[in-house]
Design a protein around this motif. Structure first.
Motif, PDB file in Angstrom:
ATOM      1  N   UNK A 248      44.684  38.295  27.781  1.00 52.16           N
ATOM      2  CA  UNK A 248      44.896  37.134  28.648  1.00 52.16           C
ATOM      3  C   UNK A 248      44.970  37.613  30.091  1.00 52.16           C
ATOM      4  N   UNK A 249      43.962  37.294  30.871  1.00 50.29           N
ATOM      5  CA  UNK A 249      43.888  37.759  32.257  1.00 50.29           C
ATOM      6  C   UNK A 249      44.379  36.672  33.200  1.00 50.29           C
ATOM      7  N   UNK A 250      45.368  37.007  34.005  1.00 49.34           N
ATOM      8  CA  UNK A 250      45.874  36.071  35.016  1.00 49.34           C
ATOM      9  C   UNK A 250      44.945  36.111  36.220  1.00 49.34           C
ATOM     10  N   UNK A 251      44.435  34.958  36.606  1.00 43.49           N
ATOM     11  CA  UNK A 251      43.492  34.894  37.730  1.00 43.49           C
ATOM     12  C   UNK A 251      44.120  34.378  39.016  1.00 43.49           C
ATOM     13  N   UNK A 252      45.173  33.563  38.908  1.00 43.41           N
ATOM     14  CA  UNK A 252      45.791  33.025  40.126  1.00 43.41           C
ATOM     15  C   UNK A 252      47.131  32.385  39.782  1.00 43.41           C
ATOM     16  N   UNK A 269      44.940  31.330  33.905  1.00 37.88           N
ATOM     17  CA  UNK A 269      44.568  32.498  33.105  1.00 37.88           C
ATOM     18  C   UNK A 269      43.176  32.315  32.509  1.00 37.88           C
ATOM     19  N   UNK A 270      42.603  33.422  32.119  1.00 34.28           N
ATOM     20  CA  UNK A 270      41.341  33.448  31.396  1.00 34.28           C
ATOM     21  C   UNK A 270      41.613  34.078  30.041  1.00 34.28           C
ATOM     22  N   UNK A 271      41.432  33.277  28.976  1.00 38.31           N
ATOM     23  CA  UNK A 271      41.754  33.746  27.633  1.00 38.31           C
ATOM     24  C   UNK A 271      40.607  33.395  26.687  1.00 38.31           C
ATOM     25  N   UNK A 272      40.061  34.434  26.028  1.00 37.67           N
ATOM     26  CA  UNK A 272      38.922  34.239  25.126  1.00 37.67           C
ATOM     27  C   UNK A 272      37.790  33.483  25.830  1.00 37.67           C
ATOM     28  N   UNK A 273      37.527  33.897  27.071  1.00 34.06           N
ATOM     29  CA  UNK A 273      36.450  33.316  27.901  1.00 34.06           C
ATOM     30  C   UNK A 273      36.704  31.862  28.289  1.00 34.06           C
TER      31      UNK A 273
END
Length: 540
Positions: A248-252, A269-273
């Motif tokens: 799970x990537x936090x983007x902002x 977040x960006x999770x599983x595209x």
């Protein structure tokens, strides 16, 4: 009382059962924050959420590999020298091996049973007429002028050292002294690093420099730091029911403004595209791990060098950096990440891990250093153009390491330079070539040692980024100005008078973040300091 203090005090009565804690990143600072939220602030574990872009927690410092393909121990170059904050943390985490015991007791018991209390941490090897010879690291080798400059540096204000480098204060002979060699080996300082951070490190450790060169309980673990410290914490948090959201990537982060204060309202977040938005309620807190020493790291093999990474700042940056870069554009009080993440030629070092299939290397090394096998001393090769330091830890260094396999690790502070024997930069060398250079410096010119070893090199572009010269404001405070429910943690935040050279700094920041966000009213115990006259006693 300033606006920030009013904002924090307004949240002093947070009710633990109503709090959802969002921790961004899974560094040691993040993991420590979760432990203290559970055991000090009484926040239910299920309401603590750790968001991590990798598929395993640990901020990318996990040790990988095995005896067949070779071990890769990237965090080997991280200084330990842990103190009161790490001691408090490890006293809260249960042992993974003995019921009713803590990780702290495990470490203290191991030290008592296995580690000599008089083990010297640093040896310096120099080339002599009869091959490598050991020099005494206790002989500081400082001139009267160097001593006076050190004294004056200790007396200077930190503001007067803004963006100054160490080599702007000391001349070249100082960097050839045994004192500098031992100090830079222990703490990975370079002449172009921050004079202000060097001053902090001196003020913290200089009064006990002779004792600093002796191993202490918290700096000795049965296995490597990840297995002995990080993994028990992760396992404890998982058993407690902490919500680990991996991949799970936090983007902002979105904030709301109100009368000069800022409150985090959402996390993107960006999770599983797929893009998702996490709503942050008024009672919730957000703890952000800023920056990463391991960002952009890459490993090679015994036959090939590490993959060459681009030098462009925006590339090869993990979310700890990209998020900080985004936040800083909206909130100037969050420091200047560009000062730390873009200067890879000044912050780069290269590590290597060697897996040995026979005992020939260990036997020769013991004879050369006069140490018992595997005591964990650092050995600095004074004549190495790569500035190689190496460590022979007690075996096994990895939990599943076979009994007939031995390992050791090391690092080069100047990997961009041409080798003394292997005429190419360390960055361009395979593991086998690095081992060849090492054996030449040690005088172990044995084809069988090379044949029976696997060396895994790893380039770490930002490993010493926290030591780069900086100005006041480049590092944000743990509770940024005007923020009501946000704290920042890690090696790139500002904790007055403390030095960022060890894991202790990250743990201290985590304890400050939890205490201030939850209104606990407790500050971490200060590290021990002495009066200026204690420094002068060393010269008598």
């Amino acid at each position: 009382m300033n606006r920030q203090q009013k904002a924090v005090l307004a949240q002093d009565r947070r009710t633990p059962s109503k709090v959802n804690a969002w921790i961004l990143g899974s560094s040691i600072a993040s993991l420590a924050s979760a432990v203290h939220l559970i055991l000090d602030a009484n926040v239910p574990a299920s309401q603590i959420h750790i968001l991590e872009s990798q598929d395993t927690p640990g901020d990318g410092i996990t040790s990988t590999g095995d005896s067949l393909i070779g071990y890769d121990h990237r965090p080997g170059c991280l200084p330990s020298f842990n103190d009161v904050c790490m001691k408090k943390l490890l006293a809260l985490v249960p042992s993974t091996s003995v019921s009713g015991r803590t990780v702290l007791k495990d470490i203290e018991k191991y030290y008592e049973d296995k580690v000599s209390q008089n083990v010297r941490v640093t040896h310096v090897l120099a080339q002599g007429d009869q091959g490598p010879r050991r020099t005494d690291a206790r002989d500081l080798g400082l001139t009267l002028i160097d001593r006076m400059k050190l004294t004056m540096l200790l007396l200077r204000s930190e503001e007067s050292l803004s963006r100054k480098r160490i080599n702007q204060i000391f001349n070249k002979p100082f960097f050839d002294s045994t004192f500098w060699i031992a100090f830079s080996t222990l703490f990975t300082f370079q002449p172009w690093h921050s004079a202000a951070e060097f001053r902090r490190c001196l003020r913290r450790y200089f009064y006990e420099f002779q004792n600093l060169n002796t191993k202490k309980p918290l700096d000795c673990t049965q296995f490597n730091q990840f297995e002995s410290i990080i993994m028990p914490i992760i396992q404890f948090l998982q058993r407690q029911g902490v919500d680990f959201r991996l991949c799970t990537k936090v983007t902002d982060i979105a904030t709301l403004s109100d009368c000069g204060t800022e409150t985090v309202s959402a996390i993107h977040v960006l999770r599983d595209s797929s893009r998702e938005t996490i709503t942050v309620c008024a009672d919730d807190i957000v703890i952000v791990s800023l920056g990463s020493d391991t960002s952009g790291s890459s490993s090679g093999t015994n036959k090939s060098p590490p993959f060459s990474k681009t030098m462009i700042a925006e590339n090869e940056l993990d979310e700890n950096w990209s998020l900080w870069l985004n936040l800083r554009t909206q909130h100037p009080t969050l420091g200047d990440p560009y000062n730390f993440c873009t200067r890879v030629t000044e912050s780069m070092l290269e590590t290597f891990t060697v897996t040995l299939k026979d005992a020939d290397f260990f036997n020769r090394f013991v004879k050369l250093t006069c140490d018992e096998p595997g005591i964990g001393s650092l050995v600095y090769l004074k004549d190495s153009s790569w500035k190689i330091s190496m460590c022979i830890p007690r075996q096994p260094f990895f939990p599943l390491q076979p009994g007939n396999i031995q390992t050791f690790w090391g690092y080069g502070l100047c990997p961009e330079r041409e080798g003394s024997f292997v005429k190419k930069p360390m960055l361009n060398c395979s593991g086998e070539e690095i081992m060849t250079e090492l054996l030449w410096h040690l005088g172990f010119l044995s084809p069988s040692i090379l044949k029976n070893s696997i060396t895994i090199p790893s380039v770490m572009p930002r490993m010493t980024a926290s030591l780069l010269p900086r100005a006041y404001g480049d590092r944000p405070k743990v509770i940024p100005e005007g923020m009501t429910n946000l704290a920042v943690i890690g090696q790139f935040v500002e904790i007055p008078d403390e030095t960022t050279v060890s894991m202790e700094y990250s743990v201290r920041g985590a304890q400050l973040a939890v205490s201030q966000l939850m209104g606990l009213g407790e500050e971490p115990e200060n590290t021990r300091k002495r009066l200026f006259l204690s420094f002068l006693d060393l010269w008598v």
